[in-house]
Enzyme design. Sequence first.
Site, PDB file in Angstrom:
ATOM      1  N   HIS A   1       0.851  -1.190   0.000  1.00 47.23           N
ATOM      2  CA  HIS A   1       0.000   0.000   0.000  1.00 47.23           C
ATOM      3  C   HIS A   1       0.883   1.235   0.000  1.00 47.23           C
ATOM      4  CE1 HIS A   1      -1.557   3.274   2.695  1.00 47.23           C
ATOM      5  NE2 HIS A   1      -2.501   3.292   1.774  1.00 47.23           N
TER       6      HIS A   1
ATOM      7  N   ASN B   1       0.349   5.743  -0.197  1.00 49.58           N
ATOM      8  CA  ASN B   1      -0.476   6.924  -0.386  1.00 49.58           C
ATOM      9  C   ASN B   1       0.409   8.155  -0.219  1.00 49.58           C
ATOM     10  OD1 ASN B   1      -2.206   9.218   1.132  1.00 49.58           O
ATOM     11  ND2 ASN B   1      -3.509   8.105  -0.306  1.00 49.58           N
TER      12      ASN B   1
ATOM     13  N   ARG C   1      -0.247  12.487  -0.507  1.00 50.87           N
ATOM     14  CA  ARG C   1      -1.376  13.398  -0.637  1.00 50.87           C
ATOM     15  C   ARG C   1      -1.002  14.811  -0.184  1.00 50.87           C
ATOM     16  NH1 ARG C   1      -1.853   9.690   3.330  1.00 50.87           N
ATOM     17  NH2 ARG C   1      -1.976  10.438   5.480  1.00 50.87           N
TER      18      ARG C   1
ATOM     19  N   HIS D   1      12.740  -2.094   4.517  1.00 49.24           N
ATOM     20  CA  HIS D   1      12.941  -0.981   5.438  1.00 49.24           C
ATOM     21  C   HIS D   1      14.218  -0.206   5.117  1.00 49.24           C
ATOM     22  CE1 HIS D   1       9.680  -1.009   8.441  1.00 49.24           C
ATOM     23  NE2 HIS D   1       9.543  -2.272   8.062  1.00 49.24           N
TER      24      HIS D   1
END
Length: 299
Positions: free
Chosen positions: A106, A108, A110, A141
């Site tokens: 995932h 995101n 924004r 990581h």
Amino acid sequence: MRIDKQAITDFFTDLQDHICQALEITDGTGTFHEDRWERAEGGGGRTRIIQQGGVIEKGGVLFSAVHGPASEAVLKQMKATQPTDFYATGVSIVLHPHSPMVPIIHMNVRYFELSTGECWFGGGIDLTPHYVDAEDARWFHAQLKTACDRHDPAYYPQYKTWADDYFFIRHRAETRGIGGIFFDYLRPGDDDHKAALFAFVQEVGNSFAPIYTHFMQKNRDLPFGKREKKWQMLRRGRYVEFNLVWDRGTKFGLETNGRTESILMSMPPQANWVYDYQPEAGSREAETLQWLKKGVNWV
């Protein structure tokens, strides 16, 4: 340097294009279907969905840029103290692979801006392996730490802890996966600080394709059988639980009459729940559960 919302929006549209192209090339057979949509109150977006590809069973790469008067729910979410208009843009991605040996991912990134002049950035990347491989986790990581360190050495430890706390399934007392980085409400103090924060968000966005295509290529041909597929369906169930119960973005979108198909893009095509499932002691499944906790020092 002054960075305006159009420059940020242009970067996000280009980022969506670049990521979709990289995923299609690496997948080999899957292609994205684009669904353009408009928001009645202002703005719209491009929802791109890939299904039944060579590696990716279902995934979405979404771009949106929406604006208009902020509702009470939006004002509360954005911690605004007075009625205002807003502008929000970003890219959101969730990918569910066929193989239980390839992780769910995932991302995101924004940007929000209010007509009052206040603005901020948010985002992050997290990885949800069906089976936790320590070597893969350390590599993942390390990529995020390198990206963070190019901008501020304090970012990785701070945003890694934030991800551990955010991607936590409280009713299960386990993390959704091996975490990553998560950040929100990064408010610039001046134009130079805004440019610096935007550069960091660009770094995070641009790191996605190299990271996930690495896992697609490395793990796509690893062998698996019915046992591994059963476990994959159970881990997908945990993913659904987090997204529907705890994920702020999903809850906010559904509560504010957002575009349902785009909001629920993150759901896997199939998932299972088994009552009180307990993995066999000493199994790879049991070992994976031991890794699903906060505070693991991967790098």
